[in-house]
Design an enzyme around this catalytic site. Structure first.
Site, PDB file in Angstrom:
ATOM      1  N   LYS A 113      34.210  40.571  36.088  1.00 21.80           N
ATOM      2  CA  LYS A 113      34.126  41.861  35.397  1.00 21.80           C
ATOM      3  C   LYS A 113      33.775  41.664  33.923  1.00 21.80           C
ATOM      4  CE  LYS A 113      35.094  45.083  38.519  1.00 21.80           C
ATOM      5  NZ  LYS A 113      34.158  46.175  38.848  1.00 21.80           N
ATOM      6  N   TYR A 117      38.182  37.503  39.599  1.00 16.89           N
ATOM      7  CA  TYR A 117      37.947  38.931  39.393  1.00 16.89           C
ATOM      8  C   TYR A 117      37.717  39.238  37.910  1.00 16.89           C
ATOM      9  CZ  TYR A 117      38.740  43.973  39.325  1.00 16.89           C
ATOM     10  OH  TYR A 117      38.611  45.313  39.119  1.00 16.89           O
TER      11      TYR A 117
END
Ligand code: ZN
Length: 657
Positions: free
Chosen positions: A558, A554
């Site tokens: 990002k 994750y």
């Protein structure tokens, strides 16, 4: 035309005014009688004032109300006595008339009475119904219009030659009606305008409209000019989004503000735009004053905006009174575009306006084709079209300071809108006047919002073809793209690097990173054509500046997205596109945070849920709504000089600061 009167339904309406509401709605239900606020109705009622004196009051449709949905409050009560005195004046300017109407209403909060109030007042009947019935307009916009109306109705209607709505029309009607009315009179036909009927009861007046319109329809039918056969059309499946966005950009430039452009590529529209005589037919102008105001003078044929604008300027110069400095030229952009490949496109400041224009032009096409079949469509002369388009009252409306929301006429595409931040973004952008295209994997997106300003499309953003299809649909619906909110993303379960499965890693990358690259690349040509400059808001994460353990996939996705946005800011500055990133943290009102998960996490930190939610320097709760508001604001002019920025929205975090 069938009467829609229903005895059972009608029982719910008891008083004179309630029955006025009922039959007004019946008229409003039929779009070939009235369209979008067109037409008006009234009832005259005797009432006692505070001094116990009896006064005759006319309840007339107020402006801003639609007959289809009108309520008692939509009728404005005006004293009749002063109106009858006004009708005897030699002349009265439109603004004076509006002032008199408003001053003689007996309820301070009533809507503005219709500009046709005096006309209703002078007709000596309790109920008066006025419509712009298609069939009457078809026959009166015809080479032998007058003779045909006489043939249909004989001496059963009083015929009024064309006069622009307002005081002069009321005065002409007052004189002509009282001179010509007999026991046989059933109604009044206004050439190139519409129909008046009347009666002592609501159904009597309503049924008379149905009767007189039916006779006009039968006449058209008898002359093979009612049912228009539409030839089968070859429907293109070519991609049109680039052409449409370019057209919208040019129209916005001509208008001076961003516009919504809607495309109608249906068989009916294509058949009309492909008629050999479309040029002569469509360039004569709309059929009735009500339509002239909404659709402007004539449609653009093809896509040459520059020559349309030049013609419009000539038209203004040739028709504007020499001595009048009061008339300002309206924006010269077309409202209807007829193109053999695109079909019909309509333009408006808002989606609602563009839809009104299309509804009106659908009827205009019927009127023109029927009247042509009847022997020849003949609209009003140019000077009359001009007088309506540049009506004093319409000009006054323009001058009223506009408090339009900041994104009026602009279009935003938001991903991942079925829940959480994406869903909140839909509301924040709609509230600021934008038309919103929402993408989501969840098909619930299609029903997310019923407003015409919202288009929900089921779309897997990792599928390139699905993205281009969605863009094609979006741009055919609204005309372009001004803003993009990259929100869709997945937040997988925690997992350490030494356990991280490749497939899992790739899945996160494909949604959180790759999909956004495709979206940015495919949206770029449209953002470049945004009249006010393109804007991109990226929903990042606190994990970019301050990563946490166990969320490698994750955090990395990002961080990579963040870098992609920074490079885009460098590359797209020259195209006037700005791109900024928000880094939210601890937004708990999203789908992944159920009560149980929240409880468990709070307990792990030995905190109450409330303490856990506000675990930041400012001790504030970060909600989806707050993030959405910031996403909208960074697209607003407040951030006009900012690109490539990263803005935390986390209540203050020591590691980020
Ligand atoms: Zn009218």
């Amino acid at each position: 035309m069938k009467s829609l009167w229903n005895d059972i339904e009608a029982k719910k309406y008891q008083t004179d005014l309630q029955l006025r509401v009922y039959t007004s709605r019946l008229l409003g239900r039929n779009s070939s009688l009235v369209l979008h606020g067109g037409g008006n109705t009234s009832v005259k009622i005797k009432e006692k004032n505070l001094f116990n004196e009896e006064e005759e009051i006319i309840y007339i449709k107020g402006s801003g109300w639609d007959l289809a949905t009108i309520e008692e409050a939509g009728f404005s009560p005006v004293r009749i006595a002063p109106l009858l005195k006004l009708a005897k004046l030699k002349s009265l300017s439109d603004s004076q008339m509006v002032n008199e109407l408003k001053s003689n209403t007996i309820r301070a909060n009533a809507p503005s009475p219709s500009v046709e109030t005096i006309l209703h007042a002078i007709l000596p009947y309790k109920y008066v119904d006025h419509t712009h019935a298609d069939s009457i307009v078809t026959i009166t916009n015809n080479q032998n219009g007058l003779a045909r109306i006489q043939e249909i109705y004989g001496d059963e209607v009083v015929i009024i030659p064309y006069v622009m709505p307002g005081f002069d029309l009321a005065k002409t009607c007052a004189e002509k009606f009282s001179a010509e009315v007999t026991e046989k009179t059933k109604g009044m036909v206004l050439m190139n305008h519409g129909l008046f009927t009347f009666g002592e009861t609501a159904p009597e007046s309503y049924e008379m409209t149905i009767e007189l319109v039916s006779r006009a329809e039968e006449y058209l039918e008898k002359h093979n000019a009612f049912s228009i056969k539409i030839e089968k059309q070859e429907i293109t499946n070519k991609e049109l989004r680039y052409d449409l966005a370019k057209l919208r950009w040019e129209i916005s430039k001509a208008a001076g503000f961003p516009v919504i452009l809607k495309r109608y590529g249906d068989e009916r529209s294509l058949a009309f735009t492909r008629r050999k005589d479309v040029n002569t037919l469509s360039q004569q102008g709309p059929a009735t004053p009500d339509h002239i105001i909404r659709t402007k003078r004539v449609p653009l044929i093809g896509r040459d905006i520059n020559s349309y604008v030049a013609q419009y300027k000539e038209y203004f110069a040739a028709n504007a009174p020499q001595n009048s400095e009061k008339i300002t030229m309206l924006d010269p952009a077309p409202r209807v575009i007829l193109d053999p490949e695109l079909g019909m496109c309509t333009v408006g400041k808002t989606v609602k306006n563009a839809k009104i224009v299309s509804d009106i032009y659908q009827h205009t096409m019927d009127i023109i084709e029927r009247s042509t079949a009847l022997g020849g469509y003949m609209a009003l002369p140019t000077k009359d079209l001009f007088a309506v388009e540049y009506w004093e009252l319409e000009q006054a409306k323009l001058k009223k300071s506009s408090n339009a929301p900041i994104f009026t006429g602009e279009i935003v595409l938001i991903t991942g809108v079925a829940s959480g931040i994406g869903k909140a973004c839909v509301d924040s952008f709609l509230q600021r006047g934008a038309a919103v295209i929402g993408l989501d994997l969840d098909s619930a997106v299609e029903e997310l919002n019923k407003k015409p300003d919202f288009l929900g499309i089921t779309c897997d953003v990792t599928d390139e073809k699905a993205i281009t299809n969605a863009l094609e649909k979006a741009i055919q619906t609204f005309g372009g793209l001004d803003m993009l909110v990259l929100n869709a993303g997945i937040f997988p379960q925690g997992c350490d690097i030494n356990q991280l499965v490749t497939e899992h890693w790739r899945k996160v990358m494909s949604v959180n990173l790759d999909a956004n690259l495709i979206l940015m690349r495919e949206c770029h040509p449209f953002l470049k054509l945004a009249p006010k400059g393109g804007r991109v808001a990226v929903i990042g994460s606190k994990n970019v500046p301050a990563p946490g353990s166990s969320v490698a996939a994750y955090s990395t996705s990002k961080a990579a997205l963040n870098q992609l946005a920074r490079v885009a800011a460098l590359e797209w500055g020259k195209d006037g596109i700005r791109i900024n990133t928000l880094h939210p943290n601890a937004v708990f009102d999203t789908k992944i945070w159920t009560e149980d998960v929240l409880q468990a996490r709070a307990e792990a930190y030995q905190l109450t849920v409330e303490e856990y939610k506000t675990k930041n320097l400012l001790k504030v709760e970060i909600t989806s709504h707050k993030v959405a508001e910031l996403a909208a604001e960074i697209c607003s002019p407040v951030f006009a000089c900012t690109t490539g920025a990263q803005i935390p929205i986390d209540g203050g975090n020591e590691r980020v600061i």
